[in-house]
Write an enzyme that holds these catalytic residues in place. Structure first.
Site, PDB file in Angstrom:
ATOM      1  N   ARG A  24       1.336  -9.758  -6.154  1.00 33.60           N
ATOM      2  CA  ARG A  24       0.605 -10.220  -4.920  1.00 33.60           C
ATOM      3  C   ARG A  24      -0.232 -11.328  -5.280  1.00 33.60           C
ATOM      4  O   ARG A  24      -0.736 -11.542  -6.307  1.00 33.60           O
ATOM      5  CB  ARG A  24      -0.285  -9.180  -4.133  1.00 33.60           C
ATOM      6  CG  ARG A  24       0.330  -7.914  -3.876  1.00 33.60           C
ATOM      7  CD  ARG A  24      -0.438  -7.072  -3.169  1.00 33.60           C
ATOM      8  NE  ARG A  24       0.386  -5.702  -2.843  1.00 33.60           N
ATOM      9  CZ  ARG A  24       0.459  -4.696  -3.458  1.00 33.60           C
ATOM     10  NH1 ARG A  24       0.070  -4.592  -4.665  1.00 33.60           N
ATOM     11  NH2 ARG A  24       1.162  -3.607  -3.114  1.00 33.60           N
ATOM     12  N   LYS A  58      -3.245  -2.572  -4.666  1.00 28.90           N
ATOM     13  CA  LYS A  58      -3.882  -1.939  -3.435  1.00 28.90           C
ATOM     14  C   LYS A  58      -4.497  -0.623  -3.745  1.00 28.90           C
ATOM     15  O   LYS A  58      -3.865   0.121  -4.644  1.00 28.90           O
ATOM     16  CB  LYS A  58      -2.874  -1.828  -2.404  1.00 28.90           C
ATOM     17  CG  LYS A  58      -2.755  -3.236  -1.705  1.00 28.90           C
ATOM     18  CD  LYS A  58      -1.775  -3.236  -0.373  1.00 28.90           C
ATOM     19  CE  LYS A  58      -1.615  -4.587   0.281  1.00 28.90           C
ATOM     20  NZ  LYS A  58      -0.616  -4.426   1.190  1.00 28.90           N
ATOM     21  N   HIS A  60       3.937 -14.947  -0.570  1.00 27.36           N
ATOM     22  CA  HIS A  60       4.222 -13.681  -0.507  1.00 27.36           C
ATOM     23  C   HIS A  60       5.664 -13.419  -0.621  1.00 27.36           C
ATOM     24  O   HIS A  60       6.547 -12.444  -0.958  1.00 27.36           O
ATOM     25  CB  HIS A  60       3.598 -12.747   0.702  1.00 27.36           C
ATOM     26  CG  HIS A  60       3.726 -11.271   0.368  1.00 27.36           C
ATOM     27  ND1 HIS A  60       2.734 -10.788  -0.595  1.00 27.36           N
ATOM     28  CD2 HIS A  60       4.204 -10.230   1.094  1.00 27.36           C
ATOM     29  CE1 HIS A  60       3.008  -9.369  -0.315  1.00 27.36           C
ATOM     30  NE2 HIS A  60       3.820  -8.887   0.554  1.00 27.36           N
ATOM     31  N   ARG A  65       7.038 -12.807  -4.016  1.00 27.88           N
ATOM     32  CA  ARG A  65       7.221 -11.404  -4.370  1.00 27.88           C
ATOM     33  C   ARG A  65       8.372 -10.733  -3.857  1.00 27.88           C
ATOM     34  O   ARG A  65       9.021  -9.871  -4.581  1.00 27.88           O
ATOM     35  CB  ARG A  65       5.743 -10.747  -3.833  1.00 27.88           C
ATOM     36  CG  ARG A  65       5.762  -9.617  -4.027  1.00 27.88           C
ATOM     37  CD  ARG A  65       4.259  -8.837  -3.765  1.00 27.88           C
ATOM     38  NE  ARG A  65       4.323  -7.547  -3.282  1.00 27.88           N
ATOM     39  CZ  ARG A  65       3.934  -6.541  -4.189  1.00 27.88           C
ATOM     40  NH1 ARG A  65       4.110  -6.563  -5.380  1.00 27.88           N
ATOM     41  NH2 ARG A  65       3.860  -5.179  -3.639  1.00 27.88           N
ATOM     42  N   HIS A  89       4.401  -0.062  -4.983  1.00 28.93           N
ATOM     43  CA  HIS A  89       4.560   0.585  -3.693  1.00 28.93           C
ATOM     44  C   HIS A  89       4.160   1.911  -3.702  1.00 28.93           C
ATOM     45  O   HIS A  89       4.548   2.749  -4.676  1.00 28.93           O
ATOM     46  CB  HIS A  89       5.789   0.254  -3.302  1.00 28.93           C
ATOM     47  CG  HIS A  89       6.204  -1.038  -2.674  1.00 28.93           C
ATOM     48  ND1 HIS A  89       7.426  -1.387  -2.420  1.00 28.93           N
ATOM     49  CD2 HIS A  89       5.356  -1.994  -2.292  1.00 28.93           C
ATOM     50  CE1 HIS A  89       7.306  -2.697  -1.931  1.00 28.93           C
ATOM     51  NE2 HIS A  89       6.008  -2.934  -2.128  1.00 28.93           N
ATOM     52  N   TYR A 149      14.159  -3.427   0.994  1.00 23.52           N
ATOM     53  CA  TYR A 149      14.757  -4.557   0.400  1.00 23.52           C
ATOM     54  C   TYR A 149      16.153  -4.012   0.283  1.00 23.52           C
ATOM     55  O   TYR A 149      17.289  -4.965   0.252  1.00 23.52           O
ATOM     56  CB  TYR A 149      14.344  -4.501  -1.043  1.00 23.52           C
ATOM     57  CG  TYR A 149      12.735  -5.290  -1.184  1.00 23.52           C
ATOM     58  CD1 TYR A 149      12.669  -6.570  -0.774  1.00 23.52           C
ATOM     59  CD2 TYR A 149      11.717  -4.388  -1.405  1.00 23.52           C
ATOM     60  CE1 TYR A 149      11.195  -7.086  -0.816  1.00 23.52           C
ATOM     61  CE2 TYR A 149      10.612  -4.869  -1.217  1.00 23.52           C
ATOM     62  CZ  TYR A 149      10.319  -6.413  -1.065  1.00 23.52           C
ATOM     63  OH  TYR A 149       9.166  -6.806  -0.914  1.00 23.52           O
TER      64      TYR A 149
END
Length: 306
Positions: free
Chosen positions: A161, A184, A252, A255, A278, A287
């Site tokens: 990110r 995150k 983004h 990524r 994730h 994806y």
């Protein structure tokens, strides 16, 4: 009229502290939760004509929930935004009901509006490479051009990110073969660093006029402070206009491109999940849908019977 009673305010603060401590929620997420639940309680105060203490919150029924959702819609909240607000309210109510000992069915049974989840919008492989080449031409100052290339190469080559790339410090240089990234919610992951990314960062460091400090930012702005994400967003915006790429060609998107191109090359979905950081495999599975859509597009354009 006081829109939120002291007892509600205290309960909300306690819940937010619990979320932050136990669930590792990021500051922005906690702030969003605070705003969503505060707005909900304030609406109920106006809707029912009296301050909503903890007892009143326990008595909220299905008609009250319908009224709140109707107001949110009337105020312009889209389906995605309303689903997020409802998720925050439900999370608060689960915690509050367990603490106060009441039945939260009316709130928890409220259904979120359906919405079409947006698929990631990656660049084609040649477009991603051309984007990096074009970014190098956006500044006449060699070290700035090298810096921008280094940042975007990390986004595409390592799947970072932009906030993660800009959080790197002088202590991370020269880049090792594997980076430990804090993503995150404070979740850490190990990310392999491809030679192209190490070379791009080495080139930037060799040209950068600002001294590298172990605790200082790796990527510097033109005045020596920490580089702002808006600078990278702006340089990518100029590059995509020159290349005729859509507005979705953002930092983004690099990524997204990293993940999509790995998947197209036969990468394992679980491994890609770990590389991206994730929390849920379902996020990474988006994806797969992108890859399927691409294959169908190729099929429709090239199949002799199409």
């Amino acid at each position: 009229m006081t829109l939120i009673s002291p007892a509600c305010r205290d309960a909300l603060q306690h819940w937010l502290e619990t979320r932050s401590a136990l669930a590792g929620q990021a500051g922005n997420t906690v702030a969003a939760y605070r705003g969503d639940v505060t707005d909900f309680i304030a609406f109920m105060t106006e809707h029912r004509g009296a301050p909503q203490g903890l007892g009143a919150l326990a008595r909220i029924g299905v008609p009250d929930m319908r009224a709140w959702m109707a107001r949110m819609r009337a105020d312009g909240a889209g389906a995605r935004s309303l689903a997020r607000k409802l998720s925050a309210v439900k999370s608060f109510y689960r915690w509050l009901a367990e603490r106060e000992g009441f039945e939260p069915t009316a709130v928890l049974s409220t259904r979120a509006p359906k919405f079409q989840k947006k698929l990631p919008r990656p660049l084609a492989e040649d477009a991603a490479r051309t984007m990096i080449d074009t970014i190098e031409l956006q500044s006449q100052t060699p070290w700035v051009a090298a810096r921008d290339v280094a940042v975007v190469t990390l986004l595409y080559g390592c799947g970072l990110r932009i906030s993660e790339a800009l959080a790197l410090t002088g202590r991370d240089a020269p880049l090792p073969s594997t980076l430990r990234i804090r993503g995150k919610g404070g979740k850490e992951r190990l990310v392999p660093v491809i030679p192209a990314a190490r070379h791009a960062v080495d080139t930037y460091l060799r040209l950068c006029p600002w001294p590298q400090e172990a605790t200082g930012p790796l990527f510097r702005g033109v005045r020596g402070g920490a580089l702002n994400a808006r600078s990278i967003q702006a340089v990518m915006a100029r590059a995509r206009m020159q290349l005729g790429l859509p507005s979705t060609a953002t930092p983004h998107a690099m990524r997204h491109s990293f993940a999509t191109h790995l998947l197209e090359a036969g990468g394992d979905l679980r491994a890609i999940q770990e590389l991206l950081g994730h929390a849920s495999l379902s996020t990474t599975q988006a994806y797969t849908a992108v890859n399927t859509a691409h294959l169908m597009d190729v099929y429709n354009r090239t199949h002799p019977k199409a």
